[in-house]
Design a protein around this motif. Structure first.
Motif, PDB file in Angstrom:
ATOM      1  N   ALA A 233      -7.401  -7.288 -34.237  1.00  0.00           N
ATOM      2  CA  ALA A 233      -7.995  -8.025 -35.352  1.00  0.00           C
ATOM      3  C   ALA A 233      -9.405  -7.519 -35.646  1.00  0.00           C
ATOM      4  CB  ALA A 233      -8.021  -9.519 -35.042  1.00  0.00           C
ATOM      5  N   ALA A 234     -10.156  -7.191 -34.604  1.00  0.00           N
ATOM      6  CA  ALA A 234     -11.502  -6.648 -34.810  1.00  0.00           C
ATOM      7  C   ALA A 234     -11.444  -5.344 -35.589  1.00  0.00           C
ATOM      8  CB  ALA A 234     -12.180  -6.434 -33.459  1.00  0.00           C
ATOM      9  N   SER A 235     -10.414  -4.524 -35.300  1.00  0.00           N
ATOM     10  CA  SER A 235     -10.246  -3.267 -36.022  1.00  0.00           C
ATOM     11  C   SER A 235      -9.935  -3.517 -37.494  1.00  0.00           C
ATOM     12  CB  SER A 235      -9.118  -2.455 -35.378  1.00  0.00           C
ATOM     13  OG  SER A 235      -8.839  -1.288 -36.116  1.00  0.00           O
ATOM     14  N   LEU A 236      -9.063  -4.468 -37.777  1.00  0.00           N
ATOM     15  CA  LEU A 236      -8.714  -4.771 -39.163  1.00  0.00           C
ATOM     16  C   LEU A 236      -9.905  -5.318 -39.944  1.00  0.00           C
ATOM     17  CD1 LEU A 236      -5.196  -6.460 -38.716  1.00  0.00           C
ATOM     18  CD2 LEU A 236      -5.661  -4.233 -39.760  1.00  0.00           C
ATOM     19  N   LEU A 237     -10.706  -6.145 -39.281  1.00  0.00           N
ATOM     20  CA  LEU A 237     -11.840  -6.768 -39.966  1.00  0.00           C
ATOM     21  C   LEU A 237     -12.997  -5.802 -40.175  1.00  0.00           C
ATOM     22  CD1 LEU A 237     -11.851 -10.248 -38.173  1.00  0.00           C
ATOM     23  CD2 LEU A 237     -11.096  -9.730 -40.512  1.00  0.00           C
ATOM     24  N   ALA A 238     -12.982  -4.693 -39.439  1.00  0.00           N
ATOM     25  CA  ALA A 238     -14.071  -3.713 -39.557  1.00  0.00           C
ATOM     26  C   ALA A 238     -13.822  -2.695 -40.665  1.00  0.00           C
ATOM     27  CB  ALA A 238     -14.260  -2.988 -38.225  1.00  0.00           C
ATOM     28  N   ARG A 239     -12.660  -2.752 -41.299  1.00  0.00           N
ATOM     29  CA  ARG A 239     -12.338  -1.791 -42.356  1.00  0.00           C
ATOM     30  C   ARG A 239     -13.205  -2.033 -43.593  1.00  0.00           C
ATOM     31  NH1 ARG A 239      -6.792  -0.839 -40.882  1.00  0.00           N
ATOM     32  NH2 ARG A 239      -6.916  -0.474 -38.630  1.00  0.00           N
ATOM     33  N   PRO A 240     -13.440  -0.976 -44.402  1.00  0.00           N
ATOM     34  CA  PRO A 240     -14.192  -1.155 -45.657  1.00  0.00           C
ATOM     35  C   PRO A 240     -13.535  -2.165 -46.594  1.00  0.00           C
ATOM     36  CG  PRO A 240     -14.000   1.172 -45.089  1.00  0.00           C
ATOM     37  CD  PRO A 240     -13.112   0.440 -44.143  1.00  0.00           C
ATOM     38  N   ASP A 241     -12.185  -2.188 -46.551  1.00  0.00           N
ATOM     39  CA  ASP A 241     -11.440  -3.142 -47.367  1.00  0.00           C
ATOM     40  C   ASP A 241     -10.652  -4.041 -46.420  1.00  0.00           C
ATOM     41  OD1 ASP A 241     -10.190  -4.505 -49.390  1.00  0.00           O
ATOM     42  OD2 ASP A 241      -8.760  -2.913 -49.860  1.00  0.00           O
ATOM     43  N   PRO A 242     -11.311  -5.028 -45.811  1.00  0.00           N
ATOM     44  CA  PRO A 242     -10.667  -5.824 -44.766  1.00  0.00           C
ATOM     45  C   PRO A 242      -9.536  -6.693 -45.309  1.00  0.00           C
ATOM     46  CG  PRO A 242     -12.765  -6.798 -45.364  1.00  0.00           C
ATOM     47  CD  PRO A 242     -12.691  -5.475 -46.081  1.00  0.00           C
ATOM     48  N   VAL A 243      -8.664  -7.092 -44.413  1.00  0.00           N
ATOM     49  CA  VAL A 243      -7.553  -7.971 -44.781  1.00  0.00           C
ATOM     50  C   VAL A 243      -8.082  -9.380 -45.043  1.00  0.00           C
ATOM     51  CG1 VAL A 243      -5.884  -6.637 -43.448  1.00  0.00           C
ATOM     52  CG2 VAL A 243      -7.100  -8.537 -42.356  1.00  0.00           C
ATOM     53  N   THR A 244      -7.309 -10.145 -45.796  1.00  0.00           N
ATOM     54  CA  THR A 244      -7.646 -11.560 -45.998  1.00  0.00           C
ATOM     55  C   THR A 244      -6.732 -12.469 -45.186  1.00  0.00           C
ATOM     56  OG1 THR A 244      -6.179 -11.822 -47.914  1.00  0.00           O
ATOM     57  CG2 THR A 244      -8.437 -11.069 -48.330  1.00  0.00           C
ATOM     58  N   ALA A 245      -5.713 -11.869 -44.557  1.00  0.00           N
ATOM     59  CA  ALA A 245      -4.803 -12.645 -43.714  1.00  0.00           C
ATOM     60  C   ALA A 245      -4.256 -11.761 -42.606  1.00  0.00           C
ATOM     61  CB  ALA A 245      -3.648 -13.227 -44.539  1.00  0.00           C
ATOM     62  N   ILE A 246      -3.975 -12.381 -41.460  1.00  0.00           N
ATOM     63  CA  ILE A 246      -3.400 -11.668 -40.318  1.00  0.00           C
ATOM     64  C   ILE A 246      -2.203 -12.458 -39.803  1.00  0.00           C
ATOM     65  CG2 ILE A 246      -3.744 -11.070 -37.882  1.00  0.00           C
ATOM     66  CD1 ILE A 246      -6.615 -10.348 -38.539  1.00  0.00           C
ATOM     67  N   PHE A 247      -1.083 -11.763 -39.648  1.00  0.00           N
ATOM     68  CA  PHE A 247       0.098 -12.332 -39.012  1.00  0.00           C
ATOM     69  C   PHE A 247       0.251 -11.660 -37.661  1.00  0.00           C
ATOM     70  CE2 PHE A 247       4.999 -11.875 -38.905  1.00  0.00           C
ATOM     71  CZ  PHE A 247       5.107 -12.886 -37.959  1.00  0.00           C
TER      72      PHE A 247
END
Length: 344
Positions: A233-247
């Motif tokens: 999740a930390a990796s996904l949130l660190a992206r320039p275009d982060p996700v708005t939801a995580i499953f």
């Protein structure tokens, strides 16, 4: 002097069990032509009325279900729930239940032969990686096998029970899509397990059904643990275009995602929705509580023992593999994105 207790008559047992006297007689004498559910009901009344002394018990009454599981899985809450269901079903059926934990990797030698020492025996394997040779040895020894939440895909050689993992993965993703999310990350479980693969395919199918091309950058590998959820999740949130939801493929991973969001200063559910799978106790202990997919773990353990019992009685369940239904449970960790992605 204490009066000797009177042994109940066959008529009394038949009346309480709701069957004929001849049926009770057949059960007492071990006759094979009695339906499995009827036999279970009559045996329960016989035990409650102490109709049979230990020396009079038949080999059928001594039937044992050996629950086999990998040692590493003993720490999993899911394993505990599976065991709880198995214990309940064994108690209701009058079966002896023995727990056998095997080392990870190469199983202990001779364990299959030991299962036959105390009369008729069936094996219920929880989340196991039994090898082809072990299945063949069980069959050679006449030991029925039922696998629960197996790592491999079901085959046509053994009985198994699981959950509707694909449907659950699809329902989870569709829930997030219905809220307005289109950039949805997925945290995989152990990559080569049947459950993780099916949940991922459900996620991909839901996105495809919504006309969304899933990006490879939205899928993170993991292993069902809190630590892997935190990292992914930390990796996904660190992206320039982060996700708005995580499953996440498990509640433990989803709990890790909540912590990753907290560390990143991301508000859940206002800036990030988080979804789990399993509906274990942790799903109700987080803040906010997790929206998740409920897996019928106790029912799976109980059903496996019921199938094992039928096999011990010489019956044959109608199907080799059964998937019990999952269910969407909506709590506080999911909400529409703060600015709808549909209407930026």
């Amino acid at each position: 002097m204490r009066e000797k207790e009177r042994r109940p008559s066959l008529a009394e047992v038949a009346g309480e069990a709701g069957v004929s006297i001849s049926t009770v007689s057949k059960v007492v004498n071990g006759a094979p032509d009695v339906a499995a559910d009827t036999r279970v009901r009559v045996e329960s009344v016989l035990r409650n009325k102490q109709y049979l002394s230990p020396k009079q018990r038949s080999r059928r009454d001594l039937a044992t279900v050996v629950v086999v599981l990998a040692r590493s899985s003993m720490s999993s809450p899911l394993t505990v729930e599976l065991l709880r269901g198995a214990m309940r079903a064994a108690h209701e059926a009058g079966l002896e239940l023995v727990l056998l934990d095997l080392p990870d990797g190469a199983p202990a030698a001779g364990w299959i032969e030991r299962t036959k020492r105390n009369g008729p025996t069936a094996v219920v394997a929880l989340k196991s990686r039994l090898r082809t040779q072990e299945r063949a040895r069980l069959a050679k020894n006449g030991v029925p096998l039922v696998e629960v939440d197996t790592y491999r895909l079901p085959d046509n050689d053994s009985y198994s029970v699981g959950a509707t993992n694909f449907a659950g993965g699809m329902a989870a993703t569709q829930h997030l899509l219905s809220l307005g999310h289109t950039r949805i990350g997925f945290l995989c479980g152990v990559a080569d397990t049947q459950a993780s693969i099916a949940r991922k395919h459900g996620y991909l199918a839901a996105l495809a059904g919504a006309g969304i091309q899933p990006g490879a950058d939205l899928v993170e590998e993991g292993d069902f643990t809190y630590e892997s959820g935190l990292r992914a999740a930390a990796s996904l949130l660190a992206r320039p275009d982060p996700v708005t939801a995580i499953f996440a493929a498990s509640d433990a991973q989803a709990a890790g995602a909540l912590e990753a969001a907290r560390r990143a200063g991301v508000s859940v559910p206002h800036e990030l929705s988080v979804m789990g799978f399993d509906d274990q106790l942790v799903a109700r202990m987080t803040a906010p509580q997790l929206t998740t997919i409920r897996q019928p773990s106790e029912a799976m353990g109980a059903y496996a023992v019921e199938v094992a019992h039928k096999l011990l009685l010489g019956g044959a369940p109608p199907v080799l593999h059964t998937d019990l239904a999952t269910e969407l449970v909506v709590r506080g960790s999911t909400a529409p994105p703060r600015v709808s992605e549909k209407n930026p």
